[in-house]
Design a protein around this motif. Structure first.
Motif, PDB file in Angstrom:
ATOM      1  N   VAL A 291       0.837  -1.204   0.000  1.00  0.00           N
ATOM      2  CA  VAL A 291       0.000   0.000   0.000  1.00  0.00           C
ATOM      3  C   VAL A 291       0.873   1.256   0.000  1.00  0.00           C
ATOM      4  CG1 VAL A 291      -1.657   1.334   1.364  1.00  0.00           C
ATOM      5  CG2 VAL A 291      -2.007  -1.112   1.037  1.00  0.00           C
ATOM      6  N   VAL A 292       1.924   1.265   0.815  1.00  0.00           N
ATOM      7  CA  VAL A 292       2.837   2.415   0.828  1.00  0.00           C
ATOM      8  C   VAL A 292       3.533   2.546  -0.526  1.00  0.00           C
ATOM      9  CG1 VAL A 292       4.949   3.341   1.866  1.00  0.00           C
ATOM     10  CG2 VAL A 292       3.153   2.419   3.314  1.00  0.00           C
ATOM     11  N   GLN A 293       3.857   1.422  -1.145  1.00  0.00           N
ATOM     12  CA  GLN A 293       4.457   1.461  -2.478  1.00  0.00           C
ATOM     13  C   GLN A 293       3.485   2.077  -3.478  1.00  0.00           C
ATOM     14  OE1 GLN A 293       6.082  -2.277  -3.680  1.00  0.00           O
ATOM     15  NE2 GLN A 293       6.245  -1.677  -5.799  1.00  0.00           N
ATOM     16  N   GLY A 294       2.210   1.742  -3.375  1.00  0.00           N
ATOM     17  CA  GLY A 294       1.199   2.351  -4.243  1.00  0.00           C
ATOM     18  C   GLY A 294       1.102   3.851  -4.034  1.00  0.00           C
ATOM     19  N   ILE A 295       1.196   4.276  -2.774  1.00  0.00           N
ATOM     20  CA  ILE A 295       1.160   5.715  -2.480  1.00  0.00           C
ATOM     21  C   ILE A 295       2.397   6.406  -3.049  1.00  0.00           C
ATOM     22  CG2 ILE A 295       1.224   7.423  -0.619  1.00  0.00           C
ATOM     23  CD1 ILE A 295      -0.426   5.391   1.052  1.00  0.00           C
TER      24      ILE A 295
ATOM     25  N   LEU B  56      -3.676  -7.557   3.120  1.00  0.00           N
ATOM     26  CA  LEU B  56      -4.323  -7.113   4.345  1.00  0.00           C
ATOM     27  C   LEU B  56      -5.619  -7.884   4.593  1.00  0.00           C
ATOM     28  CD1 LEU B  56      -3.712  -3.265   4.128  1.00  0.00           C
ATOM     29  CD2 LEU B  56      -2.615  -4.893   5.665  1.00  0.00           C
ATOM     30  N   TYR B  57      -6.333  -8.204   3.540  1.00  0.00           N
ATOM     31  CA  TYR B  57      -7.553  -9.013   3.678  1.00  0.00           C
ATOM     32  C   TYR B  57      -7.215 -10.426   4.118  1.00  0.00           C
ATOM     33  CZ  TYR B  57     -11.974 -11.262   2.534  1.00  0.00           C
ATOM     34  OH  TYR B  57     -13.124 -11.972   2.600  1.00  0.00           O
ATOM     35  N   ARG B  58      -6.105 -10.951   3.613  1.00  0.00           N
ATOM     36  CA  ARG B  58      -5.686 -12.316   3.976  1.00  0.00           C
ATOM     37  C   ARG B  58      -5.355 -12.405   5.460  1.00  0.00           C
ATOM     38  NH1 ARG B  58      -0.333 -15.588   2.381  1.00  0.00           N
ATOM     39  NH2 ARG B  58       0.539 -13.851   3.524  1.00  0.00           N
ATOM     40  N   CYS B  59      -4.794 -11.365   6.041  1.00  0.00           N
ATOM     41  CA  CYS B  59      -4.430 -11.420   7.453  1.00  0.00           C
ATOM     42  C   CYS B  59      -5.667 -11.340   8.353  1.00  0.00           C
ATOM     43  CB  CYS B  59      -3.430 -10.340   7.823  1.00  0.00           C
ATOM     44  SG  CYS B  59      -4.082  -8.685   7.954  1.00  0.00           S
ATOM     45  N   ARG B  60      -6.786 -10.880   7.837  1.00  0.00           N
ATOM     46  CA  ARG B  60      -8.012 -10.814   8.643  1.00  0.00           C
ATOM     47  C   ARG B  60      -8.766 -12.136   8.676  1.00  0.00           C
ATOM     48  NH1 ARG B  60     -10.592  -5.120   9.098  1.00  0.00           N
ATOM     49  NH2 ARG B  60      -8.711  -3.879   8.956  1.00  0.00           N
ATOM     50  N   GLN B  61      -8.410 -13.037   7.797  1.00  0.00           N
ATOM     51  CA  GLN B  61      -9.104 -14.332   7.761  1.00  0.00           C
ATOM     52  C   GLN B  61      -8.500 -15.305   8.727  1.00  0.00           C
ATOM     53  OE1 GLN B  61      -9.034 -15.624   3.707  1.00  0.00           O
ATOM     54  NE2 GLN B  61     -10.761 -14.344   3.175  1.00  0.00           N
TER      55      GLN B  61
ATOM     56  N   LEU C 192      -2.217   0.635  -9.551  1.00  0.00           N
ATOM     57  CA  LEU C 192      -3.328  -0.290  -9.308  1.00  0.00           C
ATOM     58  C   LEU C 192      -2.847  -1.643  -8.818  1.00  0.00           C
ATOM     59  CD1 LEU C 192      -5.737   0.507 -12.280  1.00  0.00           C
ATOM     60  CD2 LEU C 192      -6.068   1.023  -9.855  1.00  0.00           C
ATOM     61  N   MET C 193      -1.791  -2.163  -9.434  1.00  0.00           N
ATOM     62  CA  MET C 193      -1.270  -3.465  -9.009  1.00  0.00           C
ATOM     63  C   MET C 193      -0.755  -3.412  -7.573  1.00  0.00           C
ATOM     64  SD  MET C 193       0.553  -4.776 -12.543  1.00  0.00           S
ATOM     65  CE  MET C 193       1.752  -5.699 -11.666  1.00  0.00           C
ATOM     66  N   SER C 194      -0.079  -2.343  -7.193  1.00  0.00           N
ATOM     67  CA  SER C 194       0.429  -2.216  -5.825  1.00  0.00           C
ATOM     68  C   SER C 194      -0.717  -2.190  -4.820  1.00  0.00           C
ATOM     69  CB  SER C 194       1.267  -0.947  -5.675  1.00  0.00           C
ATOM     70  OG  SER C 194       2.424  -1.022  -6.443  1.00  0.00           O
ATOM     71  N   PHE C 195      -1.740  -1.385  -5.108  1.00  0.00           N
ATOM     72  CA  PHE C 195      -2.875  -1.308  -4.189  1.00  0.00           C
ATOM     73  C   PHE C 195      -3.649  -2.621  -4.125  1.00  0.00           C
ATOM     74  CE2 PHE C 195      -2.656   3.433  -4.600  1.00  0.00           C
ATOM     75  CZ  PHE C 195      -2.442   3.676  -3.258  1.00  0.00           C
ATOM     76  N   ILE C 196      -3.838  -3.284  -5.256  1.00  0.00           N
ATOM     77  CA  ILE C 196      -4.581  -4.547  -5.265  1.00  0.00           C
ATOM     78  C   ILE C 196      -3.850  -5.608  -4.446  1.00  0.00           C
ATOM     79  CG2 ILE C 196      -5.296  -6.465  -6.754  1.00  0.00           C
ATOM     80  CD1 ILE C 196      -5.997  -4.307  -8.875  1.00  0.00           C
ATOM     81  N   VAL C 197      -2.551  -5.742  -4.656  1.00  0.00           N
ATOM     82  CA  VAL C 197      -1.775  -6.738  -3.903  1.00  0.00           C
ATOM     83  C   VAL C 197      -1.768  -6.386  -2.415  1.00  0.00           C
ATOM     84  CG1 VAL C 197       0.540  -7.670  -3.549  1.00  0.00           C
ATOM     85  CG2 VAL C 197      -0.363  -7.432  -5.854  1.00  0.00           C
ATOM     86  N   GLY C 198      -1.614  -5.113  -2.089  1.00  0.00           N
ATOM     87  CA  GLY C 198      -1.621  -4.698  -0.689  1.00  0.00           C
ATOM     88  C   GLY C 198      -2.943  -4.971  -0.008  1.00  0.00           C
TER      89      GLY C 198
END
Length: 81
Positions: free
Chosen positions: A36-40, A76-81, A66-72
């Motif tokens: 996410v920081v890379q996307g920013i 982050l979604y994976r860590c919530r599961q 877009l790719m940076s934000f999607i992967v980020g």
């Protein structure tokens, strides 16, 4: 000027996250944060040089952002599961 200051701040944060990532391997929160920081960072770079770039480079910037934000977000979604 403001963009360059934000770019420096985000770059320092990015380096700190990279160091944390190498110390704590396989941590999805850190990996997602890095992406996410890379996307920013890419967004700030694109904004700073948008007028100087051609259409092709603008498209490349958008794809990378877009790719940076999607992967980020996926990490982050994976860590919530």
């Amino acid at each position: 000027m403001v963009t360059k200051i934000l770019l420096i701040i985000m770059l320092v944060l990015y380096v700190a996250l990279l160091i944390m990532r190498y110390k704590k391997k396989d941590n999805p929160k850190i990996e997602g944060g890095v992406q996410v920081v890379q996307g920013i960072l890419w967004s700030l770079i694109a904004v700073d040089s948008w007028a100087e770039r051609s259409i092709g480079m603008r498209i490349v910037y958008i794809i990378i952002i877009l790719m940076s934000f999607i992967v980020g977000i996926k990490e982050l979604y994976r860590c919530r599961q």
